[in-house]
Write an enzyme that holds these catalytic residues in place. Structure first.
Site, mmCIF file in Angstrom:
data_model
loop_
_atom_site.group_PDB
_atom_site.id
_atom_site.type_symbol
_atom_site.label_atom_id
_atom_site.label_comp_id
_atom_site.label_asym_id
_atom_site.label_seq_id
_atom_site.Cartn_x
_atom_site.Cartn_y
_atom_site.Cartn_z
ATOM 1 N N HIS A 140 0.854 -1.195 0.000
ATOM 2 C CA HIS A 140 0.000 0.000 0.000
ATOM 3 C C HIS A 140 0.884 1.237 0.000
ATOM 4 C CE1 HIS A 140 -4.104 1.733 1.105
ATOM 5 N NE2 HIS A 140 -3.307 2.792 1.014
ATOM 6 N N HIS A 171 -9.889 0.546 -0.453
ATOM 7 C CA HIS A 171 -9.686 1.385 0.723
ATOM 8 C C HIS A 171 -10.954 1.296 1.580
ATOM 9 C CE1 HIS A 171 -6.267 3.240 -1.317
ATOM 10 N NE2 HIS A 171 -6.015 3.955 -0.228
ATOM 11 N N GLU A 219 -10.701 3.138 7.040
ATOM 12 C CA GLU A 219 -9.706 4.140 7.417
ATOM 13 C C GLU A 219 -10.434 5.350 7.989
ATOM 14 O OE1 GLU A 219 -6.180 6.936 5.463
ATOM 15 O OE2 GLU A 219 -7.730 6.068 4.183
ATOM 16 N N ASP A 234 1.744 4.089 2.809
ATOM 17 C CA ASP A 234 0.687 4.961 2.309
ATOM 18 C C ASP A 234 1.273 6.072 1.437
ATOM 19 O OD1 ASP A 234 -1.948 5.565 1.861
ATOM 20 O OD2 ASP A 234 -2.284 6.566 3.771
#
Length: 386
Positions: A15, A205, A208, A318
């Protein structure tokens, strides 16, 4: 772990956003070539690097999003994309990464007339150039692409078809990203159904910026192979009769809390148990989660408890530029603040390699031929439980 050990350890990254990992020097140089240097918030590379991290740490979503305006601005030509992709590979290899999946949204790189296909081909060319540079220097890395669709837009079906078209030419899979609240993954169900019919891999995703409903939809409605972040799965976990959030808030001044918690006091809800039972990989990004307030601290980040509970945890970056981080830094932070060992890093690395979107025999070759020997050379050769 010592920093040099952490850096030398073979690592796998699942990721990592291409537009979140540029070198500040490259941004300055490419902007200067366009004659628009005055558009940058800081004129020099070091000042710009500091501005990116300050903006990401500011707690202001508009300011955080502004950082991507400046990275995307220099990724609108084939030459710019190829350079950024090549440097991404070189930077990851220098950090000890031996396999990575780099994600980007082709629809965000069309401002100067490129087609979707030209975007993908430019990035792929950059990745191959980077791999060649690393190999010439005696190193080893493989980088594949994940094509991302923006969940607030309407191009997911087109991007899914693009991912399938290029899956034998450097594209490993598909992803959706963007604001979770108000944009559930089921808005893009046609894209996911197409990918499943085509036997293609995809991550979403989820969990989060939004909670359990996002994770549930990603898995049960959309059929995600992996969860991007997934950190909010702890909303379905209790400790000693308290929700995870309440328990951590109560113990927020105890950096050893998650390391020492009695696992017999931990209870998993139905969704959390399903995620663990089905070995659904979690693409976890500790430093990024601190910036988005999805975690209180590195010491109390859910990744440590989820690791101890044997979820399929993976460790990721990220946005390396915005978080001022690298995969080695993420591992070192967990070592320094949450008691992680070389054995833990090996475990999440093998988890990540098992979960990669490349064929099984290629994953196994990297595990047996690179990762295990690499950790053995550093002094740890035990078998992890996954």
């Amino acid at each position: 772990m010592r920093p040099e050990t952490t850096r030398r350890a073979p690592k796998v990254l699942l990721h990592d956003h291409l537009d979140g990992g540029l070198r500040p020097e490259t941004i300055v140089e490419l902007v200067q070539q366009t004659g628009q240097a005055n558009d940058l918030p800081r004129p020099d590379a070091e000042g710009l690097r500091a501005w990116f991290q300050e903006s990401a740490d500011s707690g202001s979503l508009p300011r955080y999003l502004e950082t991507f305006v400046h990275t995307l601005a220099v990724m609108q030509t084939a030459d710019g994309l190829r350079r950024v992709a090549r440097e991404c590979v070189e930077d990851l290899a220098a950090d000890g990464v031996i396999y990575a999946e780099s994600r980007y949204a082709p629809e965000q790189h069309l401002a100067q007339g490129l087609s979707l296909e030209e975007v993908v081909e430019a990035v792929n060319a950059g990745f191959r150039e980077g791999e060649a540079v690393v190999a010439e220097g005696g190193g080893q890395i493989r980088v594949t692409a994940l094509l991302t669709a923006m969940r607030q837009a309407a191009m997911s079906a087109e991007i899914a078809r693009l991912a399938v078209r290029y899956r034998d030419d450097g594209v490993a899979g598909f992803d959706i990203a963007g604001a979770e609240a108000g944009y559930p993954p089921t808005r893009h169900l046609d894209a996911f159904e197409y990918l499943r019919r085509e036997n293609a891999h995809f991550t979403i995703h989820a969990g989060e910026g939004f909670g359990l409903p996002s994770i549930w939809e990603a898995i049960q409605w959309c059929g995600a192979d992996r969860l991007g972040h997934g950190v909010r799965i702890v909303d379905d976990i209790s400790i000693g009769g308290r929700s995870f959030g309440d328990w951590v808030a109560h113990r927020r001044n105890d950096p050893r809390a998650l390391v020492e918690v009695d696992l017999s006091e931990v209870r998993l809800g139905r969704l959390a148990a399903y995620v663990r039972d089905m070995r659904i990989p979690l693409e976890m990004c500790p430093s990024s989660n601190l910036q988005t307030s999805a975690a209180l601290s590195i010491a109390l980040h859910p990744i440590t408890l989820l690791k101890r509970l044997r979820f399929r945890v993976t460790l990721n970056t990220d946005n390396r530029l915005m978080s001022g981080t690298s995969l080695s830094r993420e591992a070192q932070l967990l070592s320094d603040e949450a008691g992680w060992t070389l054995a833990d890093l090996r475990w999440v690395t093998i988890n990540a390699m098992k979960s990669a979107f490349i064929p099984f025999d290629e994953r196994l070759s990297l595990i047996d031929g690179v990762i295990k020997p690499g950790y053995a050379a550093l002094g740890y050769a035990g078998e992890p439980v996954s």
